[in-house]
Design a protein around this motif. Structure first.
Motif, PDB file in Angstrom:
ATOM      1  N   SER A 227       0.823  -1.208   0.000  1.00 56.37           N
ATOM      2  CA  SER A 227       0.000   0.000   0.000  1.00 56.37           C
ATOM      3  C   SER A 227       0.858   1.259   0.000  1.00 56.37           C
ATOM      4  O   SER A 227       0.572   2.228  -0.720  1.00 56.37           O
ATOM      5  N   ILE A 228       1.939   1.267   0.792  1.00 60.00           N
ATOM      6  CA  ILE A 228       2.829   2.428   0.819  1.00 60.00           C
ATOM      7  C   ILE A 228       3.513   2.598  -0.537  1.00 60.00           C
ATOM      8  O   ILE A 228       3.707   3.723  -1.026  1.00 60.00           O
ATOM      9  N   ASN A 229       3.893   1.481  -1.161  1.00 60.73           N
ATOM     10  CA  ASN A 229       4.528   1.558  -2.473  1.00 60.73           C
ATOM     11  C   ASN A 229       3.590   2.165  -3.517  1.00 60.73           C
ATOM     12  O   ASN A 229       4.008   2.976  -4.350  1.00 60.73           O
ATOM     13  N   THR A 230       2.318   1.765  -3.489  1.00 60.83           N
ATOM     14  CA  THR A 230       1.341   2.337  -4.422  1.00 60.83           C
ATOM     15  C   THR A 230       1.165   3.831  -4.185  1.00 60.83           C
ATOM     16  O   THR A 230       1.099   4.635  -5.128  1.00 60.83           O
ATOM     17  N   MET A 312      -3.077   6.064   4.902  1.00 64.58           N
ATOM     18  CA  MET A 312      -2.146   5.922   6.017  1.00 64.58           C
ATOM     19  C   MET A 312      -2.874   5.629   7.330  1.00 64.58           C
ATOM     20  O   MET A 312      -2.329   4.915   8.202  1.00 64.58           O
ATOM     21  N   HIS A 313      -4.075   6.140   7.489  1.00 64.39           N
ATOM     22  CA  HIS A 313      -4.841   5.806   8.689  1.00 64.39           C
ATOM     23  C   HIS A 313      -5.096   4.299   8.764  1.00 64.39           C
ATOM     24  O   HIS A 313      -4.903   3.674   9.831  1.00 64.39           O
ATOM     25  N   LYS A 314      -5.479   3.709   7.659  1.00 64.87           N
ATOM     26  CA  LYS A 314      -5.739   2.266   7.628  1.00 64.87           C
ATOM     27  C   LYS A 314      -4.456   1.459   7.786  1.00 64.87           C
ATOM     28  O   LYS A 314      -4.402   0.494   8.573  1.00 64.87           O
ATOM     29  N   GLN A 315      -3.404   1.826   7.084  1.00 62.98           N
ATOM     30  CA  GLN A 315      -2.171   1.049   7.095  1.00 62.98           C
ATOM     31  C   GLN A 315      -1.434   1.154   8.433  1.00 62.98           C
ATOM     32  O   GLN A 315      -0.850   0.165   8.905  1.00 62.98           O
ATOM     33  N   LEU A 316      -1.445   2.305   9.041  1.00 60.97           N
ATOM     34  CA  LEU A 316      -0.786   2.453  10.339  1.00 60.97           C
ATOM     35  C   LEU A 316      -1.527   1.677  11.425  1.00 60.97           C
ATOM     36  O   LEU A 316      -0.893   1.106  12.341  1.00 60.97           O
ATOM     37  N   TRP A 355       3.462 -13.329   0.991  1.00 64.58           N
ATOM     38  CA  TRP A 355       4.275 -12.457   1.829  1.00 64.58           C
ATOM     39  C   TRP A 355       5.742 -12.457   1.388  1.00 64.58           C
ATOM     40  O   TRP A 355       6.559 -11.755   1.986  1.00 64.58           O
ATOM     41  N   LEU A 356       6.060 -13.271   0.372  1.00 64.90           N
ATOM     42  CA  LEU A 356       7.421 -13.257  -0.149  1.00 64.90           C
ATOM     43  C   LEU A 356       7.531 -12.425  -1.426  1.00 64.90           C
ATOM     44  O   LEU A 356       8.626 -12.170  -1.901  1.00 64.90           O
ATOM     45  N   GLU A 357       6.399 -12.045  -1.987  1.00 65.88           N
ATOM     46  CA  GLU A 357       6.425 -11.309  -3.259  1.00 65.88           C
ATOM     47  C   GLU A 357       6.830  -9.863  -3.008  1.00 65.88           C
ATOM     48  O   GLU A 357       6.412  -9.231  -2.046  1.00 65.88           O
ATOM     49  N   GLU A 358       7.639  -9.370  -3.940  1.00 66.18           N
ATOM     50  CA  GLU A 358       8.042  -7.966  -3.862  1.00 66.18           C
ATOM     51  C   GLU A 358       6.871  -7.089  -4.324  1.00 66.18           C
ATOM     52  O   GLU A 358       6.231  -7.394  -5.316  1.00 66.18           O
ATOM     53  N   PRO A 359       6.581  -5.997  -3.654  1.00 67.31           N
ATOM     54  CA  PRO A 359       5.480  -5.124  -4.066  1.00 67.31           C
ATOM     55  C   PRO A 359       5.835  -4.386  -5.336  1.00 67.31           C
ATOM     56  O   PRO A 359       6.980  -4.180  -5.651  1.00 67.31           O
TER      57      PRO A 359
END
Length: 359
Positions: A227-230, A312-316, A355-359
């Motif tokens: 999500s941060i990468n997007t 960021m509210h959701k991800q944090l 969980w091993l895939e690169e974003p």
């Protein structure tokens, strides 16, 4: 020759009439005889020509158009083959002329484009150098410039968060793999060491539980990183691309504004007035472009701020709940966190876990 000599010897009476001499009948007979011979020769020639035409047949390539009467000179004869060839040459020349005109039109368009591009580049470079050395004026929107600078600083900080989150994912993945290997080793030793079976068994179960919780935490952190990468590399980057277009339009606007101001100071002759009119048109075009892009940047910045807050509210919240549940050893709360944010993990036997895939 006989008729000519006879004519010259015709006697005239005193009233101007021809006399009746014995030679009159003979002269008339000679004239009639010569006329009949000419008609026979002419008819024989025409008949022979018709026979040749009937036998050989007309050839269109050899047919001639005679410009003049019968028996005219050869200069008035025009072969039809030459007419056909000339018509074909005319059609070819017309098609070649059309192709040349079209290619010439394309070349002119490219030349005009290159000329306009070169002129625009020259003006913008001149304006950029003048601004850098403090000799040129620059249009500045203080509020918008402040928002753009905040966005660039925010992007740099979020990129740092993204880098650290990826590093945490790599370290956690290595730890989970170590725990998995350690649990397998404890299980094997519990089977081969009867006197320490219980102790090895307890530790093997603990490592397997930690490995499972670690995989769950990896799934949550991976979702956070994606999500941060997007947000950083797509949403913010799209807004920054619009900002770059806005800055280029601002530079062009100032360049043509400076050009118009320079021409306005000059003399008011016919040539200079025409240049001023052209510069005024270009100034208005680039002013409209600048204002349009400035409006686009303002809209995208406001939209980005709203979107950033929501994401960021959701991800944090996800990151905090997952880390807290993992280090507290609360497996139920950790799994509930993933369900709350609709995060699904692949089964352990999958070739490439999510969980091993690169974003």
């Amino acid at each position: 020759m006989l008729s000519k000599a006879a004519t010259m010897e015709i006697p005239m009476n005193r009233n101007g009439d021809t006399g009746t001499l014995p030679e009159d009948d003979s002269l008339e007979q000679v004239a009639k005889l010569q006329w009949s011979l000419d008609e026979k020769v002419g008819s024989f020639t025409i008949t022979r020509d018709l026979q040749q035409v009937m036998v050989s047949g007309p050839n269109l390539n050899e047919t001639s158009i005679v410009s003049g009467g019968y028996g005219g000179t050869a200069e008035g004869i025009i072969p039809t083959a030459s007419i056909k060839g000339s018509s074909m040459q005319d059609s070819r020349s017309s098609s070649s002329m059309t192709a040349e005109e079209s290619s010439r039109g394309v070349a002119v368009e490219k030349l005009d484009f290159m000329k306009q591009w070169g002129l625009n580049t020259y003006k913008c470079t001149k304006q950029m150098i003048a601004e850098r050395f403090g000799r040129g004026s620059r249009t500045v929107d203080l509020e918008l410039e402040a928002q753009i600078e905040v966005l660039r600083d925010t992007k740099r900080k979020y990129e740092n968060v993204l880098r650290l989150a990826r590093a945490l994912t790599n370290h956690l993945y290595s730890m989970v793999q170590t725990q998995h290997a350690l649990g397998d080793t404890f299980t094997d030793l519990s089977l081969k060491s009867p006197e320490l079976r219980d102790e090895f068994g307890y530790n093997a179960e603990t490592q397997k539980l930690l490995c499972k919780n670690g995989e769950t935490l990896l799934g949550a952190i991976n979702f956070f990183v994606s999500s941060i990468n997007t947000l950083v590399n797509k949403t913010m980057e799209d807004t920054l691309m619009t900002i770059k277009m806005y800055e280029a339009a601002r530079l062009e606007f100032d360049a043509y504004r400076a050009d118009l101001e320079e021409l306005s100071v000059g003399p008011r002759d016919v040539v200079n007035m025409a240049r001023i009119d052209t510069a005024q048109e270009q100034y208005q075009i680039h002013k409209d472009k600048y204002e349009r892009l400035r409006s686009d940047v303002t809209i995208k910045l406001n939209f980005l701020d709203e979107n950033k807050v929501k994401v960021m509210h959701k991800q944090l919240l996800l990151f905090h709940n997952a880390i807290s549940a993992y280090f507290a050893g609360n497996q139920q709360q950790l799994e509930q966190t993933l369900k709350q944010f609709n995060i699904k993990l692949r089964p352990p036997g999958a070739d490439k876990p999510s969980w091993l895939e690169e974003p």
